[in-house]
Design a protein around this motif. Sequence first.
Motif, PDB file in Angstrom:
ATOM      1  N   ILE A 415      27.410  59.109  35.815  1.00 22.67           N
ATOM      2  CA  ILE A 415      28.004  59.034  37.156  1.00 22.67           C
ATOM      3  C   ILE A 415      29.289  59.853  37.206  1.00 22.67           C
ATOM      4  CG2 ILE A 415      29.062  57.465  38.831  1.00 22.67           C
ATOM      5  CD1 ILE A 415      27.068  55.327  37.896  1.00 22.67           C
ATOM      6  N   PHE A 416      30.111  59.775  36.138  1.00 27.14           N
ATOM      7  CA  PHE A 416      31.325  60.590  36.084  1.00 27.14           C
ATOM      8  C   PHE A 416      30.987  62.082  36.140  1.00 27.14           C
ATOM      9  CE2 PHE A 416      34.070  57.232  33.709  1.00 27.14           C
ATOM     10  CZ  PHE A 416      34.258  56.566  34.905  1.00 27.14           C
ATOM     11  N   ARG A 417      29.917  62.476  35.490  1.00 28.43           N
ATOM     12  CA  ARG A 417      29.534  63.887  35.503  1.00 28.43           C
ATOM     13  C   ARG A 417      29.011  64.294  36.883  1.00 28.43           C
ATOM     14  NH1 ARG A 417      25.729  65.740  30.839  1.00 28.43           N
ATOM     15  NH2 ARG A 417      26.223  67.701  31.869  1.00 28.43           N
ATOM     16  N   GLN A 422      36.306  60.928  40.960  1.00 31.27           N
ATOM     17  CA  GLN A 422      36.126  59.981  42.072  1.00 31.27           C
ATOM     18  C   GLN A 422      36.213  58.519  41.635  1.00 31.27           C
ATOM     19  OE1 GLN A 422      33.024  60.594  44.964  1.00 31.27           O
ATOM     20  NE2 GLN A 422      32.906  62.797  44.542  1.00 31.27           N
ATOM     21  N   TYR A 423      35.668  58.191  40.484  1.00 31.20           N
ATOM     22  CA  TYR A 423      35.571  56.779  40.100  1.00 31.20           C
ATOM     23  C   TYR A 423      36.266  56.493  38.768  1.00 31.20           C
ATOM     24  CZ  TYR A 423      31.969  56.974  43.695  1.00 31.20           C
ATOM     25  OH  TYR A 423      31.297  57.150  44.880  1.00 31.20           O
ATOM     26  N   GLU A 424      37.333  57.260  38.454  1.00 32.17           N
ATOM     27  CA  GLU A 424      38.004  57.089  37.174  1.00 32.17           C
ATOM     28  C   GLU A 424      38.771  55.778  37.075  1.00 32.17           C
ATOM     29  OE1 GLU A 424      38.006  59.817  38.962  1.00 32.17           O
ATOM     30  OE2 GLU A 424      36.830  61.115  37.676  1.00 32.17           O
ATOM     31  N   TYR A 453      38.793  62.380  30.000  1.00 31.47           N
ATOM     32  CA  TYR A 453      39.912  61.866  30.784  1.00 31.47           C
ATOM     33  C   TYR A 453      41.073  61.476  29.878  1.00 31.47           C
ATOM     34  CZ  TYR A 453      36.329  61.804  34.365  1.00 31.47           C
ATOM     35  OH  TYR A 453      35.335  62.174  35.230  1.00 31.47           O
ATOM     36  N   ALA A 454      41.284  62.248  28.831  1.00 34.07           N
ATOM     37  CA  ALA A 454      42.342  61.941  27.870  1.00 34.07           C
ATOM     38  C   ALA A 454      43.721  61.989  28.521  1.00 34.07           C
ATOM     39  CB  ALA A 454      42.281  62.923  26.704  1.00 34.07           C
ATOM     40  N   ASN A 543      35.202  73.775  34.035  1.00 33.65           N
ATOM     41  CA  ASN A 543      34.470  72.895  34.946  1.00 33.65           C
ATOM     42  C   ASN A 543      32.995  72.873  34.584  1.00 33.65           C
ATOM     43  OD1 ASN A 543      36.748  72.255  36.465  1.00 33.65           O
ATOM     44  ND2 ASN A 543      36.506  74.068  37.772  1.00 33.65           N
ATOM     45  N   LYS A 544      32.438  71.686  34.585  1.00 32.48           N
ATOM     46  CA  LYS A 544      31.037  71.535  34.179  1.00 32.48           C
ATOM     47  C   LYS A 544      30.145  71.478  35.412  1.00 32.48           C
ATOM     48  CE  LYS A 544      32.780  69.007  30.267  1.00 32.48           C
ATOM     49  NZ  LYS A 544      34.139  69.406  30.706  1.00 32.48           N
ATOM     50  N   PRO A 545      28.930  71.967  35.314  1.00 35.13           N
ATOM     51  CA  PRO A 545      28.016  71.888  36.462  1.00 35.13           C
ATOM     52  C   PRO A 545      27.674  70.441  36.790  1.00 35.13           C
ATOM     53  CG  PRO A 545      26.866  72.630  34.490  1.00 35.13           C
ATOM     54  CD  PRO A 545      28.320  72.630  34.147  1.00 35.13           C
ATOM     55  N   VAL A 546      27.513  70.175  38.068  1.00 35.93           N
ATOM     56  CA  VAL A 546      27.166  68.817  38.512  1.00 35.93           C
ATOM     57  C   VAL A 546      25.716  68.527  38.133  1.00 35.93           C
ATOM     58  CG1 VAL A 546      26.903  67.323  40.522  1.00 35.93           C
ATOM     59  CG2 VAL A 546      28.837  68.906  40.378  1.00 35.93           C
ATOM     60  N   ILE A 547      25.476  67.353  37.563  1.00 33.73           N
ATOM     61  CA  ILE A 547      24.129  67.012  37.116  1.00 33.73           C
ATOM     62  C   ILE A 547      23.325  66.396  38.255  1.00 33.73           C
ATOM     63  CG2 ILE A 547      24.937  66.619  34.763  1.00 33.73           C
ATOM     64  CD1 ILE A 547      24.552  63.598  35.306  1.00 33.73           C
ATOM     65  N   THR A 548      22.033  66.395  38.103  1.00 27.91           N
ATOM     66  CA  THR A 548      21.127  65.724  39.027  1.00 27.91           C
ATOM     67  C   THR A 548      20.160  64.877  38.227  1.00 27.91           C
ATOM     68  OG1 THR A 548      19.625  67.624  38.978  1.00 27.91           O
ATOM     69  CG2 THR A 548      21.254  67.553  40.752  1.00 27.91           C
ATOM     70  N   ASP A 549      19.511  63.941  38.878  1.00 27.97           N
ATOM     71  CA  ASP A 549      18.543  63.073  38.190  1.00 27.97           C
ATOM     72  C   ASP A 549      17.160  63.709  38.283  1.00 27.97           C
ATOM     73  OD1 ASP A 549      17.206  60.961  36.988  1.00 27.97           O
ATOM     74  OD2 ASP A 549      16.876  59.962  38.910  1.00 27.97           O
ATOM     75  N   ASP A 550      16.753  64.362  37.206  1.00 28.69           N
ATOM     76  CA  ASP A 550      15.411  64.944  37.163  1.00 28.69           C
ATOM     77  C   ASP A 550      14.614  64.386  35.989  1.00 28.69           C
ATOM     78  OD1 ASP A 550      16.786  66.047  35.102  1.00 28.69           O
ATOM     79  OD2 ASP A 550      16.331  68.140  35.575  1.00 28.69           O
ATOM     80  N   SER A 551      15.014  63.215  35.497  1.00 33.59           N
ATOM     81  CA  SER A 551      14.383  62.659  34.295  1.00 33.59           C
ATOM     82  C   SER A 551      12.921  62.310  34.513  1.00 33.59           C
ATOM     83  CB  SER A 551      15.150  61.418  33.821  1.00 33.59           C
ATOM     84  OG  SER A 551      15.289  60.487  34.871  1.00 33.59           O
TER      85      SER A 551
END
Length: 940
Positions: A415-417, A422-424, A453-454, A543-551
């Motif tokens: 969710i953080f990825r 937003q939800y830290e 989030y160090a 910056n990392k690419p935003v993930i999606t749920d494709d499992s």
Amino acid sequence: MADSKYFSTTKKGEIHELKEELASLDRPKKKEAVKKVIAAMTVGKDVSMLFPHVVNCMQTEDLELKKLVYLYLINYAKTQPDLAIMAVNTFVKDSQEPNPLIRALAVRTMGCIRVDKITEYLCDPLQRCLKDDDPYVRKTAAVCVAKLFDINPELVEDRGFLDMLRDMLSDANPMVVANALAALQEIQEISGKEVLQITSHMLFKLLAALNECTEWGQVFILDALVSYQVQDSKDAEKIVERVLPRLQHVNSAVVLSAAKVVLRMMEEVRSEELVKVWSKKMGPPLVTLLSAEPEVQYVALRNISLIVQRWPSILANEVKVFFCKYNDPIYVKMEKLEIMIALASERNIDQVLLEFKEYAQEVDVDFVRKAVRAIGRCAVSLEKAAQRCISVLLELIQTKVNYVVQEAVIVIKDIFRRYPNQYESIIGQLCDNLESLDEPEAKASMVWIIGEYADRIDNADELLETFLETFPEETAMVQLQLLTATVKLFLKKPTDSVQRMIQLVLSAATNETDNPDLRDRAYVYWRLLSTDPEAAKDVVLANKPVITDDSSQLEPALLKALMEQISSLASVYHKPADTFVSRQRLAVQTVDTLAAARSFAEEDVAAAAAAAPQATGNGAPAAAAAAVSSAPVVDLLGEDLLGDSTPAAAPAAPAATPGGLDDLLGGLDVAPAAAAAPPAAAPAAAAAAADPFDLLGGMAAAAPAATAAAPSLPQLLGGEKGKGLTVYGQLKRVGGRVVYQLHVNNGSATSVDGLMLQVNNNSFGLAPADQNVAVGTLAPGARGSAAVPMAYNPAKLAQGPANMKLQVAMRSNQLGVFYWDDNIPLAPLLEEGGTIDGQAFLAAWRGLPQEAVQKLDVTIADVEAAKARLGAVNLFVLAHRPVPGTGQDALYVTGRVFGSMQVLLELRLMRGTPGVDVSFKSERQELAAAVFAVVRSSLT
């Protein structure tokens, strides 16, 4: 009277008694004897010696006795092919009986007796029965044609049986139509040829027969309709109009086959209104399937899972139907969860989350884990519902149940990825549960969160330090995350304590680990931090690419293929049928096929000859001749008959002469490692000495050679097995790395792309570092070359004796998956840095078990040249001395095989005299034969 009495006889001399009873003139007694024989056969007794006696009972008017005798014949005809001919006359006679049951029984039995000697005798009765007046006989004969094709395809084609089957598609009886259609479909699958092409005229006859067939006849017709090429949307509407009533059928196979046809037609129409109407009518029948027994439910759910991925609107309002019941088996519950995730939307998310929360408090641990992950997947998929999902996860964390907390941490990391920054605010609650984390994936997820989030966690260094205390004992997954998280912490908070921490971690990861992935990543970080910290920030903190749920999402091409195979095993496995069904293709090789194969081979050889002058410049004619001579010879099956035709590597320059050597067990006078190394490796070695963190040194210059795979490589895939694709390839060593050089020729009628490579577990832990075969899109007739880098993967290391075979699978987006077995040459697996010092050699030689010894039929006149040749294949001479009193020279040689396996050799030879005695020692003695072969080839 029950027949169970026949299964309880264990008398001695029973076979003799049965012979007498079978020869009796008393019909009831003879019938009883045949029943006893069938019973004995059923329980596994060998009664084949009674074959001629049972065959004599065939000529009878008693239908029950005739069926029993036919059953016996089907079972034992293969073991008694010569005696089976005795029954042919009776079969031919029975096929002309007035009773249609006997005619059908005769032709059916002849089709089941798979003996080549009687297939010729089957043709005339079968031809008569295909034109029989009785529909029962015709439908039985239609199936018999498919059985005969499996035995002798040439005979079926020569006698015109295929044309007769096509004519039977216009038969007045619907069951004859269904059986003829089933037989043609089976023949088409076996042969790989298109023997069934449904025309518009034939289409309406099949639709007319649909209403009058039995349930399995309807399945055959519906499966055939899927392959019909629709001309316009009106055709699709007419087909769906006739098929929709089948959705109400009591047989679930008919329902799924009908749904498959409707879904296929939905792809062809452009009217959204029409699609909505059909979707609305398909929902209730699919839901009804879930009221059956669990096994049928599971099959239905696996098919529904495919349908939901392609057409979610069909069941968008039916999510409650998939709520799990308390008495559902676990396999049904798991499938329902997947479908609920796919159907979750902003409209029904509250209901779905309430269900998931209940499931997360069940007693089944696996189901609970799946439920918690489902909540996380819903949060990733539905942005507006993410806050509600997180609230449910926090409630579950408060339960303090160990496995629930760990799964929650894993999904919160995702969710953080998905929603960075937003939800830290919930990180503090996660840190309060560190003591609950004992599984690798949960630990790795928590470490990732701390590192990411160090700068927002005040005591991030203390938290990481608690994990670092057990760094050597952690799994590779956790170690990699700890390494990266510590680097992130150092870049964000470069305090003295963190600096000491990063030094300890990098030192442990480079010096105290056997994991190459961990060690290489540590070297990269060390190089970045020591040369340019700002560049390190750009790399590590990017910056990392935003993930999606494709499992649970299948690739579009695979999903499209599976949608056409609904109601089959492929839709249950979610894999194309050709990946798990191995069926022999019986297509006959004709003279034209042979000519085409030879023409294709000659074309490859000519292309190799034409390419050689451009590649070599001076000396082009000789290079062209070498390319032609080394091209693989292709036989009927598309296999390489010559094996490895790659020329041997040119010998390296002579190595420096080593000093003398005392007795092997008394000490070694060892030559310097640099002298033992081949001169070609000197620049790379010098660069490595100057900068130990230059991981990519020497690779740039080797890149062009790595991508130029020659068509003269051994053939790995071809013929019908390759579906038009021909692959040549071999494992090579290029630029200090093992690569799989591949050359792909696309001889199919379609463009091919998305080529990916995977290998099975093997004796060396070989695995593709990058699964993509970078040949781009190959148009029909095009060719491409690629060098797939191979890496050591401990998970791919097979246990047991060494096997020099590599099982390879290559997938394409259009043609599916191909498999081949390839030989593993040992020479490319010998590493450049395979030297060790003399004391280590001596200690290893003493500690290893009894060596393997072999005498090689090789004559060596110049020892220095021999040492150079060994060095060229990465077998390094540590020491060279004369053996007192023998006139022999002794060479002590070492090398390291891919995967850090050291091999030790002693070579004894007499200059100018045939024969070299080679002694071999290693932790894996089974590699001896392969090492001897490398030594022989290098010295020859």
